[in-house]
Design an enzyme around this catalytic site. Structure first.
Site, mmCIF file in Angstrom:
data_model
loop_
_atom_site.group_PDB
_atom_site.id
_atom_site.type_symbol
_atom_site.label_atom_id
_atom_site.label_comp_id
_atom_site.label_asym_id
_atom_site.label_seq_id
_atom_site.Cartn_x
_atom_site.Cartn_y
_atom_site.Cartn_z
ATOM 1 C CG PHE A 1 -0.296 0.538 2.510
ATOM 2 C CD1 PHE A 1 -0.248 1.739 2.768
ATOM 3 C CD2 PHE A 1 0.196 -0.378 3.263
ATOM 4 C CE1 PHE A 1 0.508 2.101 3.814
ATOM 5 C CE2 PHE A 1 1.068 -0.183 4.543
ATOM 6 C CZ PHE A 1 1.217 1.161 4.987
ATOM 7 C CE LYS B 1 -2.841 -8.505 -4.159
ATOM 8 N NZ LYS B 1 -3.436 -7.466 -3.346
ATOM 9 C CD GLU C 1 -5.271 -5.964 0.598
ATOM 10 O OE1 GLU C 1 -4.278 -6.017 -0.488
ATOM 11 O OE2 GLU C 1 -4.922 -6.494 1.614
ATOM 12 N NE ARG C 2 -4.008 -2.557 4.160
ATOM 13 C CZ ARG C 2 -2.980 -2.854 4.895
ATOM 14 N NH1 ARG C 2 -1.914 -1.901 4.652
ATOM 15 N NH2 ARG C 2 -2.788 -3.936 5.643
ATOM 16 C CB CYS D 1 10.539 -0.410 2.545
ATOM 17 S SG CYS D 1 11.046 0.057 1.094
ATOM 18 C CD GLU E 1 8.442 -2.941 8.212
ATOM 19 O OE1 GLU E 1 7.573 -3.706 8.078
ATOM 20 O OE2 GLU E 1 9.164 -2.196 6.931
HETATM 21 P P1 NAD Z 1 1.496 -6.411 3.037
HETATM 22 O O1 NAD Z 1 2.527 -7.656 3.077
HETATM 23 O O2 NAD Z 1 0.295 -6.330 3.887
HETATM 24 O O3 NAD Z 1 0.850 -6.388 1.624
HETATM 25 C C1 NAD Z 1 1.754 -6.471 0.267
HETATM 26 C C2 NAD Z 1 0.687 -7.344 -0.862
HETATM 27 O O4 NAD Z 1 0.684 -8.624 -0.143
HETATM 28 C C3 NAD Z 1 -0.591 -6.865 -0.957
HETATM 29 O O5 NAD Z 1 -0.973 -6.876 -2.289
HETATM 30 C C4 NAD Z 1 -1.704 -7.971 0.073
HETATM 31 O O6 NAD Z 1 -2.522 -8.035 -0.778
HETATM 32 C C5 NAD Z 1 -0.857 -9.237 -0.247
HETATM 33 N N1 NAD Z 1 -0.710 -10.041 1.187
HETATM 34 C C6 NAD Z 1 -0.997 -9.475 2.456
HETATM 35 N N2 NAD Z 1 -1.066 -10.530 3.198
HETATM 36 C C7 NAD Z 1 -0.844 -11.659 2.599
HETATM 37 C C8 NAD Z 1 -0.962 -12.964 3.057
HETATM 38 N N3 NAD Z 1 -0.785 -13.308 4.227
HETATM 39 N N4 NAD Z 1 -0.740 -13.826 2.007
HETATM 40 C C9 NAD Z 1 -0.667 -13.593 0.675
HETATM 41 N N5 NAD Z 1 -0.746 -12.261 0.367
HETATM 42 C C10 NAD Z 1 -0.821 -11.126 1.255
HETATM 43 O O7 NAD Z 1 2.296 -5.228 3.021
HETATM 44 P P2 NAD Z 1 1.669 -3.686 3.234
HETATM 45 O O8 NAD Z 1 1.143 -3.399 4.612
HETATM 46 O O9 NAD Z 1 0.837 -3.359 1.963
HETATM 47 O O10 NAD Z 1 3.193 -2.712 2.826
HETATM 48 C C11 NAD Z 1 4.028 -2.414 3.898
HETATM 49 C C12 NAD Z 1 4.947 -3.349 3.793
HETATM 50 O O11 NAD Z 1 5.819 -3.542 2.685
HETATM 51 C C13 NAD Z 1 6.156 -3.071 5.158
HETATM 52 O O12 NAD Z 1 6.610 -4.155 5.625
HETATM 53 C C14 NAD Z 1 7.333 -2.353 4.224
HETATM 54 O O13 NAD Z 1 8.517 -2.369 4.850
HETATM 55 C C15 NAD Z 1 7.115 -3.198 3.055
HETATM 56 N N6 NAD Z 1 7.878 -2.685 2.000
HETATM 57 C C16 NAD Z 1 8.965 -2.966 1.430
HETATM 58 C C17 NAD Z 1 9.649 -2.632 0.436
HETATM 59 C C18 NAD Z 1 11.055 -2.988 -0.012
HETATM 60 O O14 NAD Z 1 11.477 -2.660 -1.062
HETATM 61 N N7 NAD Z 1 11.747 -3.740 0.755
HETATM 62 C C19 NAD Z 1 9.072 -1.390 -0.205
HETATM 63 C C20 NAD Z 1 7.886 -0.868 0.206
HETATM 64 C C21 NAD Z 1 7.107 -1.565 1.189
#
Ligand code: NAD
Length: 531
Positions: free
Chosen positions: A183, A207, A210-211, A315, A414
């Protein structure tokens, strides 16, 4: 218009409402006035037939902006079929054709009306400030601009390995690929993959989170306007079932994931077990080391910007400041400057940070701050009780600073909010040990006026992205993303040369065309020796 059942009176204010109406009227795939977000399959923006929907709320007011579908299995299959069919022609389109598409996309993304639409959609759905939302797009646009170099970056190798025998490699696309986004950067992260996957000749299923799916939908429409053939890019929405369908579908060859640890590990394991190439960028804990010889003004302003910008939801946000030796006396100034940040809705003038993404995220962050208190941490700046009068229901948290220890839960996890932990170290070696003992490996920065200190830090710190007097050292896309340790799974990073490698496979040909077989050789009368 449908409403958020938890906040039935929530509505956008006079500042936001016109943007929501204009965006909903002008863009085919997205709604910001309580309608539905469409899937984009085979070049059509289509309403899902699902009976499972989830809501997208404005984090400043809780207003229901849109509803996104849990894409059905049939719809997902249609997207894969569209991408598979399009691959047959797109993969054979010349590199110049694919480059022209990227050039045209770059042009469209730079047009003020389009860039404004994407930024406004991000402010509404994600909550970040308008200036920050423009930066979100710009960092993605830079990947588009670098992808234009595909006519050079896709060049293969060739050498004559034996007389009249040549060996050469071509970098060829993989097939149908998929990209799963978080998101926090609704434009940048889809743009880490769309230009790289497509310019290399793949087709792609995205994909979005969803937020906040709106920015990806606008980008899809711009791709179409840029001349992208139907089916080359498809967008499907949903939560875990859509992710699992991506991990399991035999036609999908590679998955790019950016998000949290739990999802990242799951997708890496499930995807690789199914034989796919997977790159998984996950969570982080980025340290900033403040040396006593640093330019104090630069260092404090940089840390504040990197810790609290985007409400800490980056991140590469600095989430830990390590004050070394005499720099420990700068804590008071750090607190005073942080207090001055303006926390409010993203469209408000002078806003420094907006809300966090959801009430659940806010609750989690407050829980981690409370755990710090219980474990003996000292809350030296407490933004947890902040209210913003114009936005009483928003998920706001003010800048929060905690003197913490490395054994605390708030250090090990985190936080992903506007919370900065402060640790103290006697010297540079101790600061480096702290960073190297942390499980994450996205970024670390040092503020110093000494080249030798900077160099020692750079060499000895084991994380993927180092800043020396640079607070958020996200590599520009001529380089690749290089997070390591617990922040990354897979061997190949995003964008840059790595992005080209991730989205291609080498094909090596060895050919023999003997000179004596050439048509038009002169006859020879010498005795054949068969040598
Ligand atoms: P999230 O893991 O909740 O969601 C990311 C994606 O995964 C979404 O599309 C979601 O639908 C899907 N998802 C969520 N839970 C899932 C599950 N249990 N099984 C399968 N799919 C699932 O992450 P978020 O809250 O949207 O984003 C924040 C996180 O992303 C933070 O931890 C941040 O550090 C990380 N991030 C990392 C980078 C990097 O380059 N390392 C860059 C941006 C964000």
């Amino acid at each position: 218009m449908a409403r958020n059942s938890a906040y039935p009176n929530a509505r956008l204010n006079a500042l936001s409402q016109p943007f929501a109406q204009k965006l909903s009227a002008e863009w085919k795939g997205t709604s910001l006035t309580g309608g539905t977000t469409k899937n984009f399959i085979g070049g059509q923006f289509v309403e899902s037939k699902t009976d499972e929907w989830s809501d997208v709320h404005d984090p400043s007011t809780q207003t229901l902006l849109s509803r996104i579908p849990q894409t059905t299995s049939e719809e997902f299959e249609q997207a894969v079929q569209a991408a598979s069919k399009a691959f047959k022609t797109w993969s054979r389109a010349s590199v110049l054709t694919r480059q022209r598409f990227v050039l045209e996309l770059q042009h469209l993304l730079r047009q003020p009306a389009n860039a404004d639409a994407i930024a406004q959609s991000i402010v509404l759905e994600q909550g970040k400030t308008l200036a920050d939302a423009r930066g979100d797009l710009l960092r993605g646009l830079q990947v588009v601009e670098t992808a234009i170099a595909a006519t050079t970056t896709l060049l293969g190798d060739k050498i004559e390995v034996s007389r009249d025998m040549d060996t050469y490699t071509r970098k060829l696309p993989l097939g149908v690929c998929a990209s799963i986004a978080p998101f926090n950067f609704p434009a940048m992260i889809p743009l880490w993959t769309i230009p790289m996957a497509l310019v290399t000749g793949n087709t792609l299923i995205v994909k979005p989170s969803e937020r906040d799916p709106g920015a990806a939908m606008i980008i899809a429409e711009l791709c179409q306007r840029a001349g992208l053939p139907d089916g080359v890019l498809n967008i499907v929405h949903g939560k875990v079932p859509t992710v699992n369908a991506i991990c399991d579908h035999p036609a999908i060859r590679a998955i790019s994931f950016v998000g949290g640890d739990r999802a990242g590990r799951h997708i890496f394991n499930r995807g690789t077990q199914n034989g796919k190439r997977v790159q998984s960028n996950m969570g982080a804990k980025n340290h900033a080391v403040l040396m006593p010889d640093a330019n104090k003004n630069l260092a404090l302003n940089s840390i504040i910007s990197a810790a609290f910008g985007a409400a800490g939801q980056r991140c590469m946000a600095i989430s830990v400041a390590v004050l070394v030796g005499e720099a420990q006396s700068w804590l008071g100034d750090l607190i005073e400057r942080s207090k001055k940040l303006k926390v409010t809705g993203g469209f408000e003038s002078g806003a420094d940070l907006g809300p966090v993404i959801s009430p659940q995220a806010k609750e989690r962050i407050l829980g981690l701050v409370a755990s710090a208190k219980e474990e003996g941490g000292k809350i030296v700046l407490d933004g947890t009780g902040l209210t913003v009068p114009e936005y009483p229901d928003g998920n706001f948290i003010g800048p929060t600073i905690i003197e913490a220890g490395t054994s605390m839960k708030c250090y090990k996890e985190e936080i992903f909010g506007p919370v900065l932990l402060v640790l103290k170290a006697d010297n540079l070696d101790d600061a480096i040990d702290i960073i190297n003992n942390n499980t994450y490996g996205n970024g670390a920065v040092v503020f110093t006026q000494s080249g030798a200190t900077g160099r020692k830090f750079e060499i000895e710190v084991n994380v993927g992205q180092i800043g020396i007097n640079v607070p958020v050292p996200v590599p520009l896309p001529m380089f690749a993303w290089s997070g390591n340790k617990g922040s990354h799974l897979g061997d190949i990073g995003f964008y840059g040369k790595s992005g080209i490698n991730f989205y291609t496979q080498n094909k090596t040909t060895t050919s023999l065309w003997r000179a004596e077989d050439a048509v038009g050789n002169r006859a020879t009368t010498a005795m054949p020796t068969h040598t």
